[in-house]
Design an enzyme around this catalytic site. Structure first.
Site: not given
Ligand code: PA5
Length: 442
Positions: A284, A305, A419
């Site tokens: 990310e 393996h 989303k």
């Molecule tokens: O790193 C990030 O920001 C995302 O992976 C969030 O942690 C994930 O989308 C969950 O979001 P939230 O804590 O707002 O539900």
């Protein structure tokens, strides 16, 4: 720094030289983290977090954990992405491998809201039925669909089984200080709450209550975890400990030399979910603007393996980073057997870990010989102190590395695309135009 050793002698000399050529860019990148003048600088709360975490907060989290442990046999931590992976990684790394199947006085910590599997949630409901359970619901935005669905389902079950007043005593919400549906609900129902600081992004939040509360409920020492991270902070930020810098420079030099995929390797099955946490952190943070090393992870020797063939002889666009655990906790030796039908007497008397270490060394040499550069990260053992240090090491290296790459390591605009389509397909109010547009594509 004694907790993490970074060894790059498995990387070709010209790449190590190229890494040195990037040293000034690395220093500038570190300075951006320290001075807060890089892109995404409103999300740098994690940089000094371990040094600034108040012991009183840790004590309070331990108190809440003790309360949940008293009231519950099972605690379900609901969250996804950064609100899930850190706690899961640390709990798996520190737990007995068979804890899930053994009776215990410590409540089992299970996870939900990290998928939209109907069977998963229905089976979890069946499992929880008639058991004393509690919920830790974690969402920074407070609006993420996956955890919101799981929370709605499990909260209804808890309220039906106990009544709302008793249910509310067993629910803890970890969310934004003021914004989001979860904050509103928590305030209305009077849940115990913890705040995810505004300036700490989800994937950097394991050392906030997001990770610390589930880890404490599972019975692990959060003071030691934070102390392990804290020990890395000063040295890393001052440049006196160059572990994170060396890793960041080396992986960027490899990337510039055509190594587009990094495989995080462990030789300890307890580190499987640490690989999952790392994948999110780096994926990310770096995968954007058409750039970024693709983070993959394998568990060796298991995956030797399966993926071993590809790694040894497939396309040469990969490098490996091996997390080596220097010391096993337990001691188990291979027995001698008179008949020796299995031919194993040549290693009789040796510890299993000694064999594992030779598998590790042999694999590293084979892969290096096969054209897969190798970075080795050595930690002393799997305990809270080492894991805290490793978490901070990877976070710091990720921030430095992202800036060297030339991206904003602290946003994740690409996560929104699925989303938007999902909401359009589900006809969420406000998405009418998107619904029409996506239907036209079908
Ligand atoms: O790193 C990030 O920001 C995302 O992976 C969030 O942690 C994930 O989308 C969950 O979001 P939230 O804590 O707002 O539900």
């Amino acid at each position: 720094m004694k907790q993490i050793q970074v060894i790059t002698n498995g990387v070709p000399a010209e790449i190590n030289a190229a890494a040195q050529d990037l040293a000034q860019t690395g220093k500038d990148s570190l300075a951006k983290l320290v001075n807060g003048n890089g892109e995404g600088n409103d999300f740098l709360g994690w940089v000094k977090l371990p040094s600034e975490t108040d012991a009183a907060l840790l004590d309070d989290i331990n108190k809440t954990a003790a309360n949940l442990r008293d009231l519950c046999d099972v605690v379900v931590a609901i969250g996804i992405g950064g609100s899930y992976l850190g706690a899961k990684a640390v709990i798996e790394a520190l737990s007995n491998s068979f804890a899930a199947y053994a009776p215990s006085n410590t409540p089992k910590v299970l996870f939900a809201g990290q998928n939209i599997g109907e069977d998963y949630l229905a089976e979890l409901q069946d499992f929880l039925h008639g058991k004393k359970f509690g919920i830790i619901v974690i969402s920074k935005s407070g609006t993420t669909t996956e955890p919101a669905i799981a929370f709605r389902v499990l909260r209804e079950q808890l309220e039906k089984e106990l009544g709302r007043e008793e249910a509310n005593k067993r629910i803890v919400a970890i969310t934004d200080a003021a914004r989001g549906a979860l904050r509103t609900l928590a305030d209305t129902e009077g849940y115990k709450t913890y705040v995810i600081p505004d300036n700490v992004g989800g994937r950097f939040s394991v050392l906030t209550p997001v990770g610390l509360l589930p880890i404490a409920v599972a019975g692990f020492d959060i003071h030691a975890l934070v102390a392990g991270a804290k020990a890395m902070v000063q040295g890393t930020l001052s440049g006196e400990c160059n572990a994170a810098m060396t890793y960041a420079l080396t992986r960027n030099a490899l990337y510039r030399n055509g190594k587009k995929i990094e495989i995080l390797v462990n030789f300890n099955p307890k580190l499987h979910f640490f690989g999952e946490w790392w994948k999110q952190l780096y994926g990310e943070s770096e995968g954007k603007d058409g750039k970024g090393i693709y983070p993959a992870a394998v568990d060796f020797t298991t995956d030797l393996h399966s993926m071993g063939q590809w790694i040894q002889e497939g396309e040469r666009t990969i490098f490996e980073t091996v997390v080596s655990v220097a010391n096993a906790d337990r001691e188990l030796r291979i027995p001698f057997e008179e008949s020796n039908l299995d031919g194993l007497n040549y290693i009789a008397g040796k510890r299993i870990d000694e064999v594992n270490k030779m598998a590790e060394l042999g694999t590293r040499i084979a892969h290096i010989d096969g054209g897969v550069p190798n970075i080795q990260l050595v930690i002393p053992r799997l305990d809270e102190d080492s894991l805290g240090a490793l978490i901070y090491f990877f976070e710091a290296a990720c921030g430095i590395s992202g800036y060297i790459l030339g991206v904003n390591p602290f946003n994740q605009p690409g996560v929104e695309a699925y989303k938007k389509n999902m909401f359009a397909l589900l006809e969420k109010p406000g998405y009418e135009e998107a619904t029409a547009a996506i239907r036209a594509k079908l």
